[in-house]
Design a protein around this motif. Structure first.
Motif, PDB file in Angstrom:
ATOM      1  N   GLY A 127       0.828  -1.202   0.000  1.00 51.97           N
ATOM      2  CA  GLY A 127       0.000   0.000   0.000  1.00 51.97           C
ATOM      3  C   GLY A 127       0.862   1.251   0.000  1.00 51.97           C
ATOM      4  O   GLY A 127       2.067   1.199  -0.275  1.00 51.97           O
ATOM      5  N   GLU A 128       0.226   2.363   0.341  1.00 55.86           N
ATOM      6  CA  GLU A 128       0.908   3.657   0.240  1.00 55.86           C
ATOM      7  C   GLU A 128       1.705   3.996   1.516  1.00 55.86           C
ATOM      8  O   GLU A 128       2.934   4.031   1.515  1.00 55.86           O
ATOM      9  N   PRO A 130       1.055   4.451   6.210  1.00 55.78           N
ATOM     10  CA  PRO A 130       0.096   4.345   7.320  1.00 55.78           C
ATOM     11  C   PRO A 130      -0.789   5.580   7.415  1.00 55.78           C
ATOM     12  O   PRO A 130      -0.348   6.687   7.118  1.00 55.78           O
ATOM     13  N   GLY A 131      -2.027   5.363   7.806  1.00 51.95           N
ATOM     14  CA  GLY A 131      -2.933   6.475   8.117  1.00 51.95           C
ATOM     15  C   GLY A 131      -3.004   6.645   9.632  1.00 51.95           C
ATOM     16  O   GLY A 131      -2.165   6.098  10.369  1.00 51.95           O
ATOM     17  N   GLU A 134      -3.451   3.310  11.573  1.00 53.10           N
ATOM     18  CA  GLU A 134      -2.254   2.466  11.436  1.00 53.10           C
ATOM     19  C   GLU A 134      -1.115   3.032  12.280  1.00 53.10           C
ATOM     20  O   GLU A 134      -0.365   2.293  12.919  1.00 53.10           O
ATOM     21  N   PRO A 140      -0.178  -2.061   9.422  1.00 53.89           N
ATOM     22  CA  PRO A 140      -0.710  -1.517   8.169  1.00 53.89           C
ATOM     23  C   PRO A 140      -2.158  -1.953   7.917  1.00 53.89           C
ATOM     24  O   PRO A 140      -2.572  -3.035   8.345  1.00 53.89           O
ATOM     25  N   PHE A 141      -2.890  -1.102   7.221  1.00 53.35           N
ATOM     26  CA  PHE A 141      -4.250  -1.421   6.755  1.00 53.35           C
ATOM     27  C   PHE A 141      -5.170  -1.949   7.866  1.00 53.35           C
ATOM     28  O   PHE A 141      -5.728  -3.048   7.762  1.00 53.35           O
ATOM     29  N   ASN A 173       3.623  -1.278   3.440  1.00 58.12           N
ATOM     30  CA  ASN A 173       3.426  -0.022   2.710  1.00 58.12           C
ATOM     31  C   ASN A 173       4.748   0.461   2.142  1.00 58.12           C
ATOM     32  O   ASN A 173       5.814   0.062   2.613  1.00 58.12           O
ATOM     33  N   HIS A 246      -6.827   1.435  -4.911  1.00 55.04           N
ATOM     34  CA  HIS A 246      -6.668   1.389  -3.455  1.00 55.04           C
ATOM     35  C   HIS A 246      -8.044   1.253  -2.799  1.00 55.04           C
ATOM     36  O   HIS A 246      -9.020   1.860  -3.256  1.00 55.04           O
TER      37      HIS A 246
HETATM   38  N1  URA Z   1      -3.671   3.089   3.251  1.00 56.95           N
HETATM   39  C1  URA Z   1      -2.509   2.494   2.903  1.00 56.95           C
HETATM   40  O1  URA Z   1      -2.054   2.597   1.773  1.00 56.95           O
HETATM   41  N2  URA Z   1      -1.871   1.789   3.836  1.00 56.95           N
HETATM   42  C2  URA Z   1      -2.328   1.646   5.077  1.00 56.95           C
HETATM   43  O2  URA Z   1      -1.674   0.972   5.876  1.00 56.95           O
HETATM   44  C3  URA Z   1      -3.536   2.271   5.407  1.00 56.95           C
HETATM   45  C4  URA Z   1      -4.194   2.978   4.479  1.00 56.95           C
END
Ligand code: URA
Length: 273
Positions: A127-128, A130-131, A134, A140-141, A173, A246
């Motif tokens: 993924g991109e 952490p938000g 996270e 992650p996610f 990520n 995403h």
């Molecule tokens: N979006 C992401 O790309 N990665 C994460 O861990 C959470 C949201």
């Protein structure tokens, strides 16, 4: 009457304090981490790594070094590469990356978010970054997008907590620290994270990779335009890779779930599930 509220040493009234709070929220400040406010604009810069040119044997001939646009950035990338190259296991890589000081993001994040799931899985999901959730949990996610991702994977019989490596996934990520206010990662941040990500893929050794959204496509394929890339198998880090939209995009655009479902079926077919 005194309000008892201050902003950078000056007393402000309640309405001004509220407006300042709103303003900070809009800038991406969404939680206080320390008891005392910390002016991050006023912190000393991180220690500079020694540029490779500074430790290379010096020639006596006065050959001028080629001019670099951003010498610090180039030196940090070289440092990231050197650190990543040392890792012989995923645990060691996580330790080396979490100790890397080249990314300013590290100083504003709560947690280093390296991975979740089963490193022996056939599928690695990238993924991109952490938000908020996270960053708080160090995984992650795990926010809303992550919960949708779990449901999508479950629909084809995969899951991060499944013990059987054939049915589990490994999740990471591009960036391991949360960008403030969930802004998009900048190219220099991706460049500094890429050596570690490349090594993470090498050490995990997945059979296939899912690239979730534009940032992992930019990092791994040097291409963007996820709506054109999605659904087309390609190669990333020397392995078959499938770009997908995403899950956060799917939450905002439920109509795109139909294509995401087609992509999941394509993954299931690739894995003979
Ligand atoms: N979006 C992401 O790309 N990665 C994460 O861990 C959470 C949201």
């Amino acid at each position: 009457m005194e309000s008892g509220l201050t902003w950078r040493g000056a007393e402000v009234d309640g309405w001004t304090a509220l407006a300042l709070l709103e303003w900070q929220r809009e800038l991406g400040v969404d939680e206080p981490i320390l008891d005392e406010p910390l002016d991050r604009m006023d912190l000393p810069p991180p220690p500079k790594p020694v540029a490779p040119s500074a430790i290379a044997p010096q020639s006596h001939a006065a050959v001028p070094a080629p001019k670099q646009a951003e010498p610090d950035h180039a030196a940090f990338v070289a440092e990231a590469e050197a650190q990543a190259a040392k890792a012989t296991s995923l645990d060691m890589l996580a330790e080396l990356q979490s100790g890397f000081d080249g990314l300013a993001l590290k100083r504003g994040a709560r947690n280093f978010v390296f991975s979740d799931g089963n490193p022996a899985a056939r599928v690695m999901i990238i993924g991109e970054a952490p938000g908020e959730e996270e960053d708080a949990r160090g995984l992650p996610f795990v926010g809303r997008a992550g919960q949708l991702l779990d449901r999508m994977l479950a629909a084809i019989g995969l899951g991060r907590d499944v013990p059987d490596a054939a049915r589990s996934v490994y999740i990471a990520n591009v960036l391991k620290w949360r960008p403030p206010g969930n802004r998009r990662p900048q190219p220099n941040e991706v460049a500094l994270s890429l050596p570690f990500l490349r090594k993470q893929v090498e050490l995990a050794g997945p059979e296939v990779i899912l690239l979730m959204g534009n940032t992992p496509c930019a990092a791994a394929l040097n291409r963007e335009g996820i709506l054109r890339l999605r659904g087309n198998w390609t190669e990333a880090f020397g392995r078959p890779a499938l770009p997908m939209t995403h899950p956060a995009y799917l939450l905002r655009n439920p109509i795109a779930k139909k294509d995401a479902w087609a992509d999941l079926l394509s993954l299931a077919a690739k894995l003979d599930l």
